[in-house]
Write a protein that holds these residues in place. Structure first.
Motif, short mmCIF file in Angstrom:
data_model
loop_
_atom_site.label_atom_id
_atom_site.label_comp_id
_atom_site.label_asym_id
_atom_site.label_seq_id
_atom_site.Cartn_x
_atom_site.Cartn_y
_atom_site.Cartn_z
N LEU A 122 0.79 -1.24 0.00
CA LEU A 122 0.00 0.00 0.00
C LEU A 122 0.83 1.29 0.00
CD1 LEU A 122 -2.93 -1.14 2.34
CD2 LEU A 122 -2.88 -1.05 -0.16
N VAL A 123 2.10 1.18 -0.36
CA VAL A 123 2.95 2.36 -0.51
C VAL A 123 3.17 2.60 -2.01
CG1 VAL A 123 5.19 3.40 -0.01
CG2 VAL A 123 4.14 1.84 1.65
N ASN A 124 2.71 3.76 -2.49
CA ASN A 124 2.80 4.00 -3.94
C ASN A 124 4.24 3.98 -4.45
OD1 ASN A 124 0.06 5.04 -3.27
ND2 ASN A 124 0.11 5.56 -5.43
N PHE A 125 4.38 3.58 -5.70
CA PHE A 125 5.66 3.61 -6.40
C PHE A 125 6.29 5.01 -6.28
CE2 PHE A 125 8.40 3.71 -10.11
CZ PHE A 125 8.94 2.44 -10.10
N ASP A 126 7.62 5.16 -6.02
CA ASP A 126 8.55 4.07 -5.91
C ASP A 126 9.03 3.91 -4.46
OD1 ASP A 126 9.84 6.49 -5.97
OD2 ASP A 126 11.57 5.79 -7.08
N VAL A 177 -0.01 -2.24 11.53
CA VAL A 177 0.41 -3.54 11.01
C VAL A 177 -0.83 -4.39 10.73
CG1 VAL A 177 1.71 -5.65 11.52
CG2 VAL A 177 2.61 -3.43 12.26
N LYS A 178 -1.83 -4.26 11.57
CA LYS A 178 -3.05 -5.07 11.39
C LYS A 178 -3.77 -4.75 10.08
CE LYS A 178 -3.97 -6.24 16.15
NZ LYS A 178 -4.70 -5.84 17.38
N ALA A 201 -4.29 -7.36 7.01
CA ALA A 201 -5.63 -7.65 6.47
C ALA A 201 -5.62 -7.52 4.95
CB ALA A 201 -6.65 -6.70 7.09
N HIS A 202 -4.89 -6.53 4.44
CA HIS A 202 -4.80 -6.34 2.98
C HIS A 202 -4.15 -7.56 2.30
CE1 HIS A 202 -4.07 -4.41 -0.85
NE2 HIS A 202 -2.77 -4.60 -0.72
N CYS A 218 -4.64 -7.84 -7.79
CA CYS A 218 -3.85 -6.60 -7.80
C CYS A 218 -4.48 -5.43 -7.06
CB CYS A 218 -3.57 -6.19 -9.25
SG CYS A 218 -2.40 -7.27 -10.08
N SER A 219 -5.72 -5.11 -7.37
CA SER A 219 -6.29 -3.84 -6.89
C SER A 219 -6.60 -3.88 -5.40
CB SER A 219 -7.57 -3.54 -7.66
OG SER A 219 -8.26 -2.46 -7.08
N ARG A 220 -6.44 -2.72 -4.77
CA ARG A 220 -6.87 -2.59 -3.37
C ARG A 220 -8.39 -2.72 -3.28
NH1 ARG A 220 -8.39 1.96 -0.77
NH2 ARG A 220 -7.71 3.33 -2.44
#
Ligand code: PLP
Length: 432
Positions: free
Chosen positions: A258-262, A323-324, A328-329, A403-405
């Motif tokens: 969940l951290v955008n590129f890069d 972290v939770k 979950a993701h 792939c998608s959130r």
């Protein structure tokens, strides 16, 4: 654009982004354009006079969006995920605003120090051995690279320098060139030691590879670009066992965390292995603290000189999801992959081609490669979902990557029904 216009336009852009992501499902996941589509749509030269913001924004939907592959669409199942979350997008705005170039501690102390601490947080989330952490007096530590490929190259160059110096110390009569031409790098047909290969997400057994590297005094680099994020979940951590044998380890939070590129996270056990290979100290980059041993100058840990304040993204995402939330993701994606796997297994015309461990399912129609190539072509021509293939040994295989959130079981169900229908079409066409 002055600050007051920026306030207005910036808020409009935030709305545009939220509308885009909320409505992304309604856009065709894969663009219907031919190579060269864009050039005729825009002027041949940059404008001499400034244009209005509205004119730029209006052209977005006309010129840009028709040629965009929507990686965050819940119908995008190609390659591997590329991470996206609102906290990360917000942090990226701030990163742009501060706009520092953090090559040394002195160039922007917070940029360096937050990165070191965030890499320790992340290392602890993965339960990396203590030696990889910087702590307050450690010999190891983490650094954010731009990509896994860069991390691999950095590891290779550091390993080369280290072994060259060791051999030169033992045999001073050897020249650097004489040593270098004898150096060997070992890798399989899936690259360096890998946890979660790109084609089918298979795992090298570090407990076999590690002791051999140790015995032979060889540098062991581990690439876990995609799967590494999953090691924050205790149920997947065992796949990282053996990392204690590694000299360097890397994974991409920009893929699955969940951290955008890069944002590619790399750790080394001995920071001096990196600084030994990359250190250059021209006088204009020297600063009064650099030889104190207390600080990090990240320019010695990477190939470029310049670097962005990327750790802000980690800080925002870790704090706002916890972290939770991140676990979950990961778990949701793995569960959806298993759901797709079981749908495929229920249809005897299809087969699963590799063990499903993470969010990737490799599958194919039982039959020829030609048949499966035809199926993939139909899928991607229909543009309802997007997939890419791989080769496993000599078999042409379709990869279904969660792939998608925003992807939910209904999207996976839809994708499978669609694939099955197109599968029937190609089977019918083959008989005719
Ligand atoms: C995605 C991937 C890479 C490439 O990552 P970049 O950050 O784009 O260089 C390398 N190795 C593996 C195993 C991958 O899955």
């Amino acid at each position: 654009m002055d600050a007051s216009e920026y306030r207005r336009r910036g808020k409009e852009m935030v709305d545009y982004v939220a509308d885009y992501l909320e409505g992304i499902e309604g856009r065709p996941v894969y663009p219907n354009v031919e190579p060269g589509y864009l050039r005729p749509l825009i002027p041949t030269e940059a404008p001499q006079e400034p244009e209005a913001f509205e004119d730029v924004i209006n052209d977005l939907e006309k010129i840009i969006m028709p040629g965009v592959t929507h990686w965050h669409s819940p119908y995008f199942f190609a390659y591997f995920p590329t991470a996206s979350s609102y906290p990360s997008l917000i942090a990226d705005m701030l990163c742009g605003a501060i706009g520092c170039i953090g090559f040394s501690w002195a160039a922007s102390p917070a940029c360096t120090e937050l990165e070191t601490v965030m890499m320790d947080w992340l290392g602890k989330m993965l339960q990396l051995p203590e030696e990889f952490l910087a702590g307050t007096a450690g010999e190891g530590g983490g650094v954010i690279q731009g990509s896994a490929s860069e991390a691999t190259l950095v590891a290779l160059l550091a390993a080369r320098t280290k072994v060259t110096r060791r051999l030169q110390a033992a045999s001073p009569e050897l020249t650097q060139a004489a040593i270098m031409e004898k150096l060997v790098a070992y890798f399989s047909d899936q690259v360096v030691a890998t946890l979660g290969t790109t084609s089918c997400c298979s795992f090298d057994n570090l407990l076999e590879v590690g002791p051999i590297c140790k015995k032979e005094d060889m540098w062991l680099h581990i690439d876990s670009a995609y799967a590494g994020s999953a090691f924050i979940c205790p149920e997947f951590r065992h796949l990282l066992n053996g990392v204690e044998f590694a000299d360097s380890f890397n994974f991409n939070p920009h893929k699955w965390l969940l951290v955008n590129f890069d944002c590619s996270a790399m750790w080394v056990k001995k920071r001096t292995d990196l600084t030994g290979a990359f250190k250059l100290d021209p006088v204009y980059l020297k600063h009064s603290h650099q030889d104190s041993g207390l600080i990090t100058d990240y320019r010695h840990w990477q190939i470029p000189l310049g670097r962005r304040f990327r750790s802000l993204k980690l800080w925002f995402v870790f704090r706002m999801l916890g972290v939770k939330g991140l676990q979950a993701h990961i778990r949701k994606h793995v569960q959806l992959a298993h759901m797709f796997e079981s749908l495929v297994r229920q249809d005897s015309r299809f087969e699963i081609c590799a063990e499903v461990t993470m969010g990737l399912v490799c599958f194919r129609l039982k039959g020829s490669n030609q048949l499966n190539e035809a199926l993939l072509q139909r899928i991607n021509n229909a543009r309802k979902i997007h997939l890419v293939p791989c080769h496993l040994r000599d078999k042409f295989v379709l990869r279904f990557a969660i792939c998608s959130r925003m992807v939910e079981s209904a999207h996976v169900q839809f994708a499978w029904e669609h694939i099955r229908e197109l599968g029937e079409d190609v089977l019918r066409a083959e008989k005719e």
